[in-house]
Design a protein around this motif. Structure first.
Motif, PDB file in Angstrom:
ATOM      1  N   THR A   1       2.969   2.075 -12.971  1.00 49.86           N
ATOM      2  CA  THR A   1       2.647   3.447 -12.605  1.00 49.86           C
ATOM      3  C   THR A   1       1.921   4.102 -13.767  1.00 49.86           C
ATOM      4  O   THR A   1       1.612   3.472 -14.771  1.00 49.86           O
ATOM      5  CB  THR A   1       3.926   4.249 -12.297  1.00 49.86           C
ATOM      6  OG1 THR A   1       4.637   4.467 -13.531  1.00 49.86           O
ATOM      7  CG2 THR A   1       4.824   3.502 -11.336  1.00 49.86           C
TER       8      THR A   1
ATOM      9  N   ALA B   1       1.016  14.673  -6.214  1.00 56.11           N
ATOM     10  CA  ALA B   1       0.529  13.302  -6.006  1.00 56.11           C
ATOM     11  C   ALA B   1       1.069  12.361  -7.074  1.00 56.11           C
ATOM     12  O   ALA B   1       1.432  11.210  -6.784  1.00 56.11           O
ATOM     13  CB  ALA B   1      -0.999  13.297  -6.019  1.00 56.11           C
ATOM     14  N   LEU B   2       1.152  12.827  -8.302  1.00 50.41           N
ATOM     15  CA  LEU B   2       1.667  12.006  -9.390  1.00 50.41           C
ATOM     16  C   LEU B   2       3.141  11.671  -9.177  1.00 50.41           C
ATOM     17  O   LEU B   2       3.578  10.516  -9.349  1.00 50.41           O
ATOM     18  CB  LEU B   2       1.474  12.739 -10.710  1.00 50.41           C
ATOM     19  CG  LEU B   2       1.764  11.987 -12.012  1.00 50.41           C
ATOM     20  CD1 LEU B   2       0.879  10.762 -12.141  1.00 50.41           C
ATOM     21  CD2 LEU B   2       1.561  12.921 -13.201  1.00 50.41           C
TER      22      LEU B   2
ATOM     23  N   THR C   1       6.102   3.879  -6.048  1.00 53.48           N
ATOM     24  CA  THR C   1       5.965   2.628  -6.789  1.00 53.48           C
ATOM     25  C   THR C   1       7.322   2.127  -7.236  1.00 53.48           C
ATOM     26  O   THR C   1       7.584   0.911  -7.237  1.00 53.48           O
ATOM     27  CB  THR C   1       5.039   2.819  -8.001  1.00 53.48           C
ATOM     28  OG1 THR C   1       3.806   3.369  -7.558  1.00 53.48           O
ATOM     29  CG2 THR C   1       4.791   1.502  -8.709  1.00 53.48           C
TER      30      THR C   1
ATOM     31  N   SER D   1       2.415   3.151  -2.291  1.00 54.70           N
ATOM     32  CA  SER D   1       2.125   4.220  -3.244  1.00 54.70           C
ATOM     33  C   SER D   1       0.784   4.885  -2.952  1.00 54.70           C
ATOM     34  O   SER D   1       0.660   6.113  -3.036  1.00 54.70           O
ATOM     35  CB  SER D   1       2.160   3.677  -4.675  1.00 54.70           C
ATOM     36  OG  SER D   1       1.198   2.664  -4.850  1.00 54.70           O
ATOM     37  N   VAL D   2      -0.228   4.091  -2.586  1.00 57.95           N
ATOM     38  CA  VAL D   2      -1.553   4.656  -2.297  1.00 57.95           C
ATOM     39  C   VAL D   2      -1.506   5.517  -1.040  1.00 57.95           C
ATOM     40  O   VAL D   2      -2.030   6.642  -1.009  1.00 57.95           O
ATOM     41  CB  VAL D   2      -2.594   3.528  -2.139  1.00 57.95           C
ATOM     42  CG1 VAL D   2      -3.930   4.094  -1.684  1.00 57.95           C
ATOM     43  CG2 VAL D   2      -2.752   2.777  -3.441  1.00 57.95           C
TER      44      VAL D   2
ATOM     45  N   ARG E   1       0.702   8.667  -1.659  1.00 50.66           N
ATOM     46  CA  ARG E   1       0.022   9.590  -2.562  1.00 50.66           C
ATOM     47  C   ARG E   1      -1.066  10.358  -1.820  1.00 50.66           C
ATOM     48  O   ARG E   1      -1.168  11.586  -1.939  1.00 50.66           O
ATOM     49  CB  ARG E   1      -0.593   8.814  -3.731  1.00 50.66           C
ATOM     50  CG  ARG E   1      -1.426   9.677  -4.681  1.00 50.66           C
ATOM     51  CD  ARG E   1      -2.194   8.823  -5.686  1.00 50.66           C
ATOM     52  NE  ARG E   1      -3.037   9.637  -6.533  1.00 50.66           N
ATOM     53  CZ  ARG E   1      -2.696  10.074  -7.739  1.00 50.66           C
ATOM     54  NH1 ARG E   1      -1.517   9.766  -8.236  1.00 50.66           N
ATOM     55  NH2 ARG E   1      -3.526  10.812  -8.451  1.00 50.66           N
TER      56      ARG E   1
ATOM     57  N   SER F   1       0.809  -1.224   0.000  1.00 54.54           N
ATOM     58  CA  SER F   1       0.000   0.000   0.000  1.00 54.54           C
ATOM     59  C   SER F   1       0.840   1.271   0.000  1.00 54.54           C
ATOM     60  O   SER F   1       0.294   2.366   0.163  1.00 54.54           O
ATOM     61  CB  SER F   1      -0.929   0.005   1.218  1.00 54.54           C
ATOM     62  OG  SER F   1      -0.170   0.037   2.419  1.00 54.54           O
TER      63      SER F   1
ATOM     64  N   THR G   1       3.555   9.211  -6.314  1.00 53.22           N
ATOM     65  CA  THR G   1       3.140   7.870  -6.743  1.00 53.22           C
ATOM     66  C   THR G   1       4.241   7.184  -7.534  1.00 53.22           C
ATOM     67  O   THR G   1       4.550   5.999  -7.317  1.00 53.22           O
ATOM     68  CB  THR G   1       1.864   7.949  -7.602  1.00 53.22           C
ATOM     69  OG1 THR G   1       0.824   8.537  -6.829  1.00 53.22           O
ATOM     70  CG2 THR G   1       1.427   6.569  -8.067  1.00 53.22           C
ATOM     71  N   GLU G   2       4.847   7.882  -8.469  1.00 57.98           N
ATOM     72  CA  GLU G   2       5.925   7.301  -9.281  1.00 57.98           C
ATOM     73  C   GLU G   2       7.099   6.899  -8.402  1.00 57.98           C
ATOM     74  O   GLU G   2       7.649   5.802  -8.532  1.00 57.98           O
ATOM     75  CB  GLU G   2       6.376   8.309 -10.339  1.00 57.98           C
ATOM     76  CG  GLU G   2       7.474   7.795 -11.261  1.00 57.98           C
ATOM     77  CD  GLU G   2       6.975   6.796 -12.296  1.00 57.98           C
ATOM     78  OE1 GLU G   2       7.812   6.006 -12.793  1.00 57.98           O
ATOM     79  OE2 GLU G   2       5.771   6.795 -12.611  1.00 57.98           O
TER      80      GLU G   2
END
Length: 354
Positions: free
Chosen positions: A109, A50-51, A58, A25-26, A29, A23, A54-55
């Motif tokens: 991603t 947020a993007l 991940t 990345s979620v 983010r 979890s 996330t990258e």
């Protein structure tokens, strides 16, 4: 001595570490988006933060060992920004330039890649050692309607990182830095740096270290011993701690250092390091007569101070390129290399100040 970095010091607050897991990345983010909205970012800038997070998260989860992501705020005057740091223990990148090239993205991603993360950020740095691990940082400021950052300071010569012991949400370590005004006669002004390791762990240790930071910023005697005396008085009745204060004097080409307790200090240059001496004791409780030690500043060198949450077994010769990166990335590499999770950990790096 080289040209000093005169960028203003940013105020920083380490908010939360996120350990690797399905979890990551979620969770990271969501926390980053919430933080960006809270400090006043536009909806578009929130989405960009947020993007990027996330990258990065991940990438840590899919390709790294024992990875983690730190989320924190940064402030410059009235403006607030968001910054993250990722740290992992391998396998590292054999070709950093290729990893940052357009089209190189993490499987699973949104496909923007680390190169796009670097362009979305207002400051980006990455240092990877094949077989050892990677440290990456990105900082984001609010943007104007036409896409310009509202804050464009140069990279500060001082930065650091703290990490609480496993199971705690607050860290009992803290660090601070301030310039000494009115000295230097046109030369770079002296810098004063403090690191405090509050006794024990958890909220009471954190309370002690934050009291040390407040006393350090309020000290009138800006010699290392004078600042340490001020911290000693502030910690009476609290947990106490191990504290060291360094004063960098670029014009004189020297460093003055005064420490009590188990805080480590090193001058680092040319793949080697020189240890700085501290005396036994507990600041706020039992403190001997203070002694200040003087050392010459090495050419193109750096000052590293850390708590005993890091072992002293790190070797700058085994970390090629370490001082060629931002102080935060350098601090992150040392935390990755020598930090443990059974104690609060902190490390501060001064690089480019002389």
């Amino acid at each position: 001595m080289g040209e000093m970095n005169t960028a203003a010091f940013l105020e920083r607050e380490d908010l939360a570490w996120f350990r690797d897991g399905p979890s990551l990345s979620v969770t990271a983010r969501g926390a980053a988006a919430t933080l960006a909205r809270r400090v006043g970012f536009s909806a578009h800038r929130v989405a960009e933060v947020a993007l990027a997070v996330t990258e990065a998260a991940t990438n840590v989860h899919r390709h790294a060992v024992d990875g983690a992501l730190l989320l924190r705020t940064v402030r410059s005057g009235d403006e607030a920004g968001v910054e993250f740091l990722t740290v992992d223990s391998g396998p590292g990148m054999t070709d950093v330039a290729a990893a940052l090239a357009d089209g190189a993205s993490t499987a699973g991603t949104l496909g923007i890649g680390l190169g796009a993360v670097s362009r979305l950020a207002d400051h980006f740095d990455l240092h990877s050692l094949p077989g050892r691990g990677t440290v990456m940082t990105a900082r984001f400021w609010p943007r104007t309607a036409d896409g310009r950052a509202v804050v464009t300071p140069g990279e500060s010569p001082a930065d650091g990182v703290t990490r609480p012991i496993s199971g705690e949400s607050v860290c009992g370590d803290a660090w601070a830095v301030r310039r000494v005004p009115g000295e230097g006669d046109g030369a770079p002004p002296p810098l004063l740096i403090m690191l405090c390791d509050g006794l024990g762990h958890g909220p009471l240790a954190a309370r002690a270290s934050q009291a040390a930071v407040k006393a350090f910023h309020g000290a009138h005697d800006l010699s290392p011993a004078g600042a340490l005396d001020a911290v000693h008085l502030a910690l009476r009745g609290l947990r106490g701690g191990a504290v060291a204060v360094a004063r960098i004097e670029p014009a004189a080409g020297r460093l003055l250092y005064c420490g009590v307790g188990n805080v480590s200090g090193f001058l680092v240059a040319d793949g080697a390091r020189r240890a700085l001496l501290s005396l036994p004791g507990i600041v706020g409780m039992h403190m001997r007569r203070l002694r200040t030690f003087e050392e010459p500043l090495p050419e193109h060198g750096a000052l590293v101070m850390h708590s005993d949450g890091l072992t002293e077994r790190w070797d700058p010769a085994a970390l090629p390129g370490l001082l060629g990166h931002s102080p935060l990335v350098t601090a992150g590499q040392l935390l990755r290399e020598a930090g443990g999770r059974r104690d609060d950990a902190s490390v501060v790096v001064i690089n480019g100040a002389w």
